[in-house]
Design a protein around this motif. Structure first.
Motif: not given
Length: 425
Positions: A308, A311, A325
């Motif tokens: 995550l 991203s 993600a």
């Protein structure tokens, strides 16, 4: 800010109410001077009119009151006006009471008893190209003008200005989501308070295996926060995952050796909020470490975090980041669930959503773009089978607070990478 979390952190000293007020007012004055001009020009808004009534403050107005103004008084109306040509933004208050010198008083009830007429006169005198008011179908953060106030406002407004009314949605979100350097100086310390309280909760100081219930720990949290002179912005959670048991065990369930504990806990301090989920393991009498399968599970959740964080991209929507993600995590063989949200003046704060636990496919609330200078609650889970628990599918939920500077995400006070261990004797 750092990415390594301290082991068993202690709760740092808490400021007195007087010192807290000084910090809050310093931060507010700085925000009004720096953020308001930036966002009004970014959003191309000439005037912003905000209204609130006593005990019924809008989310935005509540963050613009000085520390001594615990509520709006009677009807409080705030006006920001950009005269253009790089001149300072005017900050006016059309109300009977001042706001700590943050706004210039602009109404004399003895000369003009009608408060709405006074507002209309201010508008006519300045002739703004447009007037933002807080109405929004999408977000409560920008929907602070009630129907009665809208009706009274527009009834007093000269006809030619009614067509100049625009939504203050963008202004509201940008005001609430933007963090200043001064706020970032104190935010890690606020989170350290929360981490310290969690460390106490996940210890023998609070938990006696075979005796303490999940509900006991919940109410210990509430009492501890109250004793520190702070507030919990939601009811804390404690749940148990146990070998052979389905789902999360809560309430009067007694904590036993061999249990993995989950907590969700957040405080409000100096007007900023924390939101944290950590995991702990209650050692069996013959254990010195958690089972390898549980340790692998928290490592899997850390890898979802990594997917995550890598991203995040300025200008991308929350839905865009969610999609990228999840693809990264799944490509690594992980089983992720991502439901990350902005954090700041509210726990579930203004800005875009990056997934919901019950919707991993994007949502209209995730269409808003991500901006630099924002803080986040990196909330997610990884599911993993634990060999030592007969390959039981276990949910490893983690939530940590972080700052996005436009190029990278940094945790405010580290992240959990190892299960907290609670001795059974």
């Amino acid at each position: 800010m750092n990415n390594a979390e301290a082991a068993s952190p202690e709760v740092p000293p808490i400021l007195s109410m007087r010192d807290r007020a000084q910090v809050v007012n310093e931060i507010l004055a700085d925000r009004l001077e720096t953020i308001i001009p930036e966002i009004m020009r970014e959003q191309k808004v000439s005037m912003w009119v905000l209204t609130a009534r006593e005990y019924f403050e809008s989310p935005v107005v509540a963050t613009m009151l000085n520390a001594e103004s615990l509520h709006a008084r009677r009807r409080t109306i705030l006006i920001f006006f950009d005269p253009g040509d790089g001149k300072p933004i005017e900050r006016l208050t059309v109300s009977r009471y001042g706001l700590g010198g943050m706004f210039d008083p602009a109404w004399n009830p003895d000369k003009e008893p009608d408060q709405w007429k006074a507002v209309a006169d201010i508008i006519a005198e300045r002739d703004p190209a447009n007037i933002a008011i807080n109405t929004s179908e999408l977000t409560a953060f920008a929907d602070g003008m009630t129907l009665s106030q809208y009706n009274q406002f527009t009834a007093a407004l000269p006809e030619k200005y009614k067509s100049r009314l625009v939504s203050g949605e963008g202004l509201s979100i940008r005001w609430l989501e933007t963090r200043t350097p001064r706020e970032l100086e104190i935010y890690p310390g606020i989170l350290r308070v929360a981490h310290g309280i969690i460390a106490e909760a996940f210890s023998r100081k609070v938990i006696t295996p075979g005796k303490t219930t999940a509900e006991d720990v919940v109410w210990w949290y509430r009492q501890r926060v109250n004793d520190l002179g702070l507030k919990a912005w939601f009811q804390p959670s404690i749940a148990i995952q146990r070998e052979g048991a389905e789902g999360m065990l809560e309430g009067d369930e007694i904590i036993q050796p061999g249990d993995m504990l989950w907590t969700d806990f957040g405080i409000t301090y100096l007007r900023l909020n924390t939101d944290t989920q950590h995991l702990a393991y209650v050692l069996k009498p013959d254990e010195t470490q958690a089972p390898e399968g549980l340790r692998a599970g928290i490592a899997a959740a850390n890898r979802v975090q990594d997917a995550l964080l890598s991203s995040y991209k300025t200008g991308a929507s929350g839905n865009d980041v969610l999609k990228v993600a999840r693809a990264k995590a799944i490509a690594e063989g992980l089983d992720p669930s991502i439901y990350t949200h902005p954090l700041g003046y509210h726990g579930h704060a203004a800005g875009t959503a990056i997934g919901f636990w019950d919707n991993q496919n994007g949502d209209e609330r995730g269409d808003y773009p991500i901006h630099a200078g924002t803080t986040w609650s990196i909330e997610l889970a990884a599911y993993d089978k634990v060999p030592e628990w007969n390959n039981q599918r276990v949910e490893f939920r983690l939530e940590e607070n972080a700052y996005f500077d436009g190029s990278k995400v940094t945790f405010l006070d580290g992240r959990q990478t190892e299960l907290t261990l609670i001795p059974s004797d």
